[in-house]
Scaffold this motif. Structure first.
Motif, PDB file in Angstrom:
ATOM      1  N   VAL A  44      32.786  93.700   8.722  1.00  0.00           N
ATOM      2  CA  VAL A  44      33.825  93.289   9.661  1.00  0.00           C
ATOM      3  C   VAL A  44      33.212  92.427  10.755  1.00  0.00           C
ATOM      4  O   VAL A  44      32.229  92.813  11.388  1.00  0.00           O
ATOM      5  CB  VAL A  44      34.529  94.507  10.297  1.00  0.00           C
ATOM      6  N   ILE A  45      33.791  91.236  10.954  1.00  0.00           N
ATOM      7  CA  ILE A  45      33.432  90.409  12.103  1.00  0.00           C
ATOM      8  C   ILE A  45      34.360  90.833  13.225  1.00  0.00           C
ATOM      9  O   ILE A  45      35.524  90.431  13.281  1.00  0.00           O
ATOM     10  CB  ILE A  45      33.579  88.912  11.786  1.00  0.00           C
ATOM     11  N   ALA A  46      33.866  91.699  14.093  1.00  0.00           N
ATOM     12  CA  ALA A  46      34.670  92.257  15.186  1.00  0.00           C
ATOM     13  C   ALA A  46      34.603  91.312  16.374  1.00  0.00           C
ATOM     14  O   ALA A  46      33.603  91.263  17.085  1.00  0.00           O
ATOM     15  CB  ALA A  46      34.154  93.641  15.566  1.00  0.00           C
ATOM     16  N   ASP A  47      35.655  90.555  16.572  1.00  0.00           N
ATOM     17  CA  ASP A  47      35.683  89.535  17.632  1.00  0.00           C
ATOM     18  C   ASP A  47      37.020  89.617  18.355  1.00  0.00           C
ATOM     19  O   ASP A  47      37.715  88.620  18.530  1.00  0.00           O
ATOM     20  CB  ASP A  47      35.473  88.146  17.027  1.00  0.00           C
ATOM     21  N   TYR A  48      37.368  90.839  18.778  1.00  0.00           N
ATOM     22  CA  TYR A  48      38.684  91.045  19.380  1.00  0.00           C
ATOM     23  C   TYR A  48      38.590  91.500  20.833  1.00  0.00           C
ATOM     24  O   TYR A  48      39.499  92.143  21.335  1.00  0.00           O
ATOM     25  CB  TYR A  48      39.493  92.046  18.561  1.00  0.00           C
ATOM     26  N   TYR A  49      37.471  91.144  21.492  1.00  0.00           N
ATOM     27  CA  TYR A  49      37.423  91.420  22.931  1.00  0.00           C
ATOM     28  C   TYR A  49      38.464  90.574  23.650  1.00  0.00           C
ATOM     29  O   TYR A  49      39.106  91.011  24.589  1.00  0.00           O
ATOM     30  CB  TYR A  49      36.027  91.151  23.497  1.00  0.00           C
ATOM     31  N   ASN A  50      38.610  89.332  23.186  1.00  0.00           N
ATOM     32  CA  ASN A  50      39.636  88.456  23.751  1.00  0.00           C
ATOM     33  C   ASN A  50      39.887  87.310  22.784  1.00  0.00           C
ATOM     34  O   ASN A  50      39.138  87.116  21.835  1.00  0.00           O
ATOM     35  CB  ASN A  50      39.226  87.919  25.127  1.00  0.00           C
ATOM     36  N   ALA A  51      40.950  86.571  23.048  1.00  0.00           N
ATOM     37  CA  ALA A  51      41.253  85.436  22.170  1.00  0.00           C
ATOM     38  C   ALA A  51      42.067  84.402  22.915  1.00  0.00           C
ATOM     39  O   ALA A  51      42.904  84.729  23.749  1.00  0.00           O
ATOM     40  CB  ALA A  51      42.025  85.904  20.934  1.00  0.00           C
ATOM     41  N   ASN A  52      41.783  83.144  22.612  1.00  0.00           N
ATOM     42  CA  ASN A  52      42.605  82.025  23.061  1.00  0.00           C
ATOM     43  C   ASN A  52      42.579  80.993  21.944  1.00  0.00           C
ATOM     44  O   ASN A  52      41.984  81.232  20.881  1.00  0.00           O
ATOM     45  CB  ASN A  52      42.104  81.459  24.401  1.00  0.00           C
ATOM     46  N   VAL A  53      43.212  79.879  22.158  1.00  0.00           N
ATOM     47  CA  VAL A  53      43.354  78.889  21.081  1.00  0.00           C
ATOM     48  C   VAL A  53      41.995  78.417  20.568  1.00  0.00           C
ATOM     49  O   VAL A  53      41.730  78.426  19.357  1.00  0.00           O
ATOM     50  CB  VAL A  53      44.189  77.687  21.564  1.00  0.00           C
ATOM     51  N   SER A  54      41.116  78.023  21.468  1.00  0.00           N
ATOM     52  CA  SER A  54      39.836  77.454  21.026  1.00  0.00           C
ATOM     53  C   SER A  54      38.938  78.506  20.385  1.00  0.00           C
ATOM     54  O   SER A  54      38.248  78.222  19.401  1.00  0.00           O
ATOM     55  CB  SER A  54      39.126  76.768  22.198  1.00  0.00           C
ATOM     56  N   SER A  55      38.939  79.727  20.907  1.00  0.00           N
ATOM     57  CA  SER A  55      38.071  80.747  20.313  1.00  0.00           C
ATOM     58  C   SER A  55      38.595  81.196  18.947  1.00  0.00           C
ATOM     59  O   SER A  55      37.820  81.500  18.044  1.00  0.00           O
ATOM     60  CB  SER A  55      37.926  81.952  21.246  1.00  0.00           C
ATOM     61  N   MET A  56      39.927  81.204  18.771  1.00  0.00           N
ATOM     62  CA  MET A  56      40.475  81.577  17.468  1.00  0.00           C
ATOM     63  C   MET A  56      40.202  80.478  16.443  1.00  0.00           C
ATOM     64  O   MET A  56      39.860  80.768  15.289  1.00  0.00           O
ATOM     65  CB  MET A  56      41.966  81.857  17.584  1.00  0.00           C
ATOM     66  N   GLU A  57      40.319  79.229  16.852  1.00  0.00           N
ATOM     67  CA  GLU A  57      39.970  78.121  15.959  1.00  0.00           C
ATOM     68  C   GLU A  57      38.512  78.227  15.525  1.00  0.00           C
ATOM     69  O   GLU A  57      38.179  78.029  14.349  1.00  0.00           O
ATOM     70  CB  GLU A  57      40.198  76.788  16.665  1.00  0.00           C
ATOM     71  N   ALA A  58      37.636  78.522  16.467  1.00  0.00           N
ATOM     72  CA  ALA A  58      36.209  78.615  16.164  1.00  0.00           C
ATOM     73  C   ALA A  58      35.921  79.782  15.218  1.00  0.00           C
ATOM     74  O   ALA A  58      35.090  79.668  14.307  1.00  0.00           O
ATOM     75  CB  ALA A  58      35.413  78.780  17.460  1.00  0.00           C
ATOM     76  N   LEU A  85      37.964  81.037  12.986  1.00  0.00           N
ATOM     77  CA  LEU A  85      38.437  80.657  11.648  1.00  0.00           C
ATOM     78  C   LEU A  85      37.485  79.676  10.988  1.00  0.00           C
ATOM     79  O   LEU A  85      37.185  79.786   9.791  1.00  0.00           O
ATOM     80  CB  LEU A  85      39.838  80.057  11.742  1.00  0.00           C
ATOM     81  N   ALA A  86      37.005  78.712  11.759  1.00  0.00           N
ATOM     82  CA  ALA A  86      36.068  77.721  11.204  1.00  0.00           C
ATOM     83  C   ALA A  86      34.786  78.406  10.740  1.00  0.00           C
ATOM     84  O   ALA A  86      34.200  78.033   9.717  1.00  0.00           O
ATOM     85  CB  ALA A  86      35.754  76.663  12.258  1.00  0.00           C
ATOM     86  N   ASN A  87      34.355  79.411  11.487  1.00  0.00           N
ATOM     87  CA  ASN A  87      33.147  80.141  11.093  1.00  0.00           C
ATOM     88  C   ASN A  87      33.363  80.908   9.802  1.00  0.00           C
ATOM     89  O   ASN A  87      32.520  80.884   8.906  1.00  0.00           O
ATOM     90  CB  ASN A  87      32.745  81.101  12.208  1.00  0.00           C
ATOM     91  N   LEU A  88      34.516  81.584   9.673  1.00  0.00           N
ATOM     92  CA  LEU A  88      34.783  82.335   8.447  1.00  0.00           C
ATOM     93  C   LEU A  88      34.835  81.401   7.241  1.00  0.00           C
ATOM     94  O   LEU A  88      34.397  81.765   6.141  1.00  0.00           O
ATOM     95  CB  LEU A  88      36.098  83.101   8.578  1.00  0.00           C
ATOM     96  N   ALA A  89      35.322  80.198   7.462  1.00  0.00           N
ATOM     97  CA  ALA A  89      35.452  79.244   6.358  1.00  0.00           C
ATOM     98  C   ALA A  89      34.097  78.886   5.751  1.00  0.00           C
ATOM     99  O   ALA A  89      34.005  78.630   4.542  1.00  0.00           O
ATOM    100  CB  ALA A  89      36.169  77.983   6.837  1.00  0.00           C
ATOM    101  N   VAL A  90      33.036  78.873   6.557  1.00  0.00           N
ATOM    102  CA  VAL A  90      31.729  78.457   6.047  1.00  0.00           C
ATOM    103  C   VAL A  90      30.852  79.633   5.621  1.00  0.00           C
ATOM    104  O   VAL A  90      29.810  79.443   5.000  1.00  0.00           O
ATOM    105  CB  VAL A  90      30.966  77.605   7.090  1.00  0.00           C
ATOM    106  N   ILE A  91      31.268  80.844   5.961  1.00  0.00           N
ATOM    107  CA  ILE A  91      30.500  82.012   5.543  1.00  0.00           C
ATOM    108  C   ILE A  91      30.626  82.202   4.028  1.00  0.00           C
ATOM    109  O   ILE A  91      31.711  82.073   3.458  1.00  0.00           O
ATOM    110  CB  ILE A  91      30.987  83.282   6.288  1.00  0.00           C
ATOM    111  N   GLU A  92      29.502  82.510   3.396  1.00  0.00           N
ATOM    112  CA  GLU A  92      29.515  82.766   1.962  1.00  0.00           C
ATOM    113  C   GLU A  92      29.853  84.233   1.723  1.00  0.00           C
ATOM    114  O   GLU A  92      29.099  85.128   2.092  1.00  0.00           O
ATOM    115  CB  GLU A  92      28.152  82.424   1.361  1.00  0.00           C
ATOM    116  N   ALA A  93      31.006  84.478   1.165  1.00  0.00           N
ATOM    117  CA  ALA A  93      31.440  85.840   0.854  1.00  0.00           C
ATOM    118  C   ALA A  93      32.374  85.788  -0.346  1.00  0.00           C
ATOM    119  O   ALA A  93      33.196  84.873  -0.472  1.00  0.00           O
ATOM    120  CB  ALA A  93      32.150  86.459   2.052  1.00  0.00           C
ATOM    121  N   GLN A  94      32.248  86.773  -1.225  1.00  0.00           N
ATOM    122  CA  GLN A  94      33.071  86.777  -2.441  1.00  0.00           C
ATOM    123  C   GLN A  94      34.537  87.009  -2.112  1.00  0.00           C
ATOM    124  O   GLN A  94      35.430  86.399  -2.713  1.00  0.00           O
ATOM    125  CB  GLN A  94      32.571  87.851  -3.399  1.00  0.00           C
ATOM    126  N   HIS A  95      34.798  87.893  -1.144  1.00  0.00           N
ATOM    127  CA  HIS A  95      36.167  88.189  -0.746  1.00  0.00           C
ATOM    128  C   HIS A  95      36.285  88.098   0.767  1.00  0.00           C
ATOM    129  O   HIS A  95      35.489  88.700   1.491  1.00  0.00           O
ATOM    130  CB  HIS A  95      36.582  89.587  -1.222  1.00  0.00           C
TER     131      HIS A  95
END
Length: 433
Positions: free
Chosen positions: A318-332, A334-344
């Motif tokens: 689990v990438i636990a990143d829910y201390y806070n969120a705004n538009v730019s941090s949520m975009e970032a 998502l972009a990070n998850l897109a490049v991570i190598e994971a089967q699921h």
């Protein structure tokens, strides 16, 4: 009592408290007021618990000579901190920005502590109360201070700079957050830029992400003469590159015009954190810390408090990143998850708060961005997200609803991104992941 006299008392009883639940002996209690409380009422309790003095601003609560009556307790706390700061002839590094303030602050602390006795803001004590309390925690033994400054309205950073008087500073980035208070993205830039204004006025040193067009433009407007640049292009003083992020980051960096790169494995996830790492490297190098100790400090830092934190449960990563969120941090995120190598991969996003009139538009945009990644499951939680529906995703009005659904249809053997504003209480979802 003058501020000078109060400071003399503080030097003898240098512990400061604003909460009767955390009173220490040999301390001064400041009776602050809030919307729902009046700590003047508890001044006597603070003294009984071990405080030596109680600073109050209502005469009816004064019982004996241990009470110090002032016009405004908060203003007195701030002025005492301001006066105390002026007695400390050490570097103060001020940090603000839309995202990454706390992580960058912790990285700076990890690096600077390799050589200097360093004090950094504890937790997120970064507002008009937290910054004064931070300053009043710094004693004469400290050689370096790192002060985090947060804001959601104009002139707050300017006010905090006036108290903390940073000699050095950096803005991590500027993005769409607290738009209800700032009014617009231009309002965000103006507000965060108040740190640049202070550094310009005081001839301070700026650490600048030289490849960030917004920060570069803000710096150019002011013409700050003492600037250390870090980033990814060769024109920066510290040049970095991300080696990989699967999911923990490995970063290489070098000094401009030097061929040799230094590589450091980190305990951080999120490719967006590469800039925060480079900021800490730039500050450490500026203050004369050698390359090996810079890397040692970076390697030693482990994130906590659900900020870009990897949590391995019995069933998932689990990438636990829910201390806070705004538009730019949520975009970032998502972009990070897109490049991570994971089967699921599974995406779970919760509402972003304080977006004002942009809320509907930005939540719709996040739905589109998240769906474009093509994760095994994409889940949206909260009233703002629930306004949109798609057959390609799951939508739940509350975190409790989402938890119930995940209990009935569990996620297993997946890399899961949890990203939401703090008020969504996404820690509940960890129980079913």
């Amino acid at each position: 009592m003058t501020i000078e006299q109060l400071h003399s008392l503080y030097k003898v009883h240098h512990a400061v408290s604003t909460d009767t639940r955390n009173i220490t002996s040999d301390s001064i209690f400041f009776a602050l007021k809030g919307e729902r409380f009046n700590a003047n009422e508890f001044a006597g309790q603070a003294l009984e618990s071990g405080a030596n003095w109680a600073v109050v601003d209502e005469a009816k609560y004064v019982v004996d000579e241990r009470y110090i009556l002032v016009e405004d307790v908060l203003a007195t706390l701030q002025e005492l901190a301001r006066y105390h700061r002026r007695q400390l002839n050490i570097p103060f590094v001020g940090i603000t920005g839309t995202n990454g303030k706390t992580t960058t602050k912790e990285l700076l602390y990890a690096v600077l502590s390799q050589r200097f006795k360093t004090y950094a803001t504890k937790g997120n004590l970064n507002n008009h109360i937290g910054v004064p309390l931070t300053l009043l925690s710094i004693d004469d033994s400290i050689e370096m201070a790192v002060i985090e400054m947060g804001a959601n309205h104009q002139q707050e950073i300017a006010f905090l700079c006036d108290i903390a008087a940073p000699t050095h500073g950096l803005i991590t980035n500027v993005g769409k957050a607290h738009l209800e208070g700032f009014g617009s993205f231009d309002g965000v830039k103006k507000a965060k830029g108040e740190l640049y204004d202070f550094l310009k006025m005081q001839d301070g040193v700026l650490f600048l992400q030289g490849d960030n067009e917004y920060l570069h433009g803000m710096e150019m407007q002011r013409g700050i003469s003492k600037t250390v640049r870090y980033g990814f292009s060769s024109e920066n003083d510290i040049v970095g590159r991300l080696e990989y992020a699967n999911p923990l980051l490995c970063v290489s960096w070098k000094i401009r015009d030097v061929d040799e790169y230094h590589t450091v494995q980190t305990q951080l996830t999120g490719s967006y954190n590469t800039e925060n790492i480079l900021a800490a490297i730039a500050v450490g190098h500026f203050f004369g810390i050698d390359d090996a100790h810079i890397n040692q400090g970076i390697l030693a830092y482990t994130p906590t408090n659900n900020r870009s934190q990897i949590s391995r449960t019995a069933h998932n990563t689990v990438i636990a990143d829910y201390y806070n969120a705004n538009v730019s941090s949520m975009e970032a995120a998502l972009a990070n998850l897109a490049v991570i190598e994971a089967q699921h991969k599974v995406i779970v996003l919760g509402d972003m708060f304080e977006l004002g009139e942009d809320a509907a538009k930005e939540h719709r945009r996040m739905v589109e961005k998240a769906l474009a990644i093509g994760a095994d499951r994409t889940i949206f939680v909260g009233e703002a997200f629930h306004a949109y529906q798609s057959p390609k995703a799951e939508f739940y009005e509350t975190t409790d609803n989402a938890k119930e659904a995940l209990s009935e249809r569990p996620i297993v053997n997946s890399t899961v991104l949890l990203k939401a504003s703090r008020g969504m209480a996404f820690e509940k979802l960890m129980e079913v992941l």
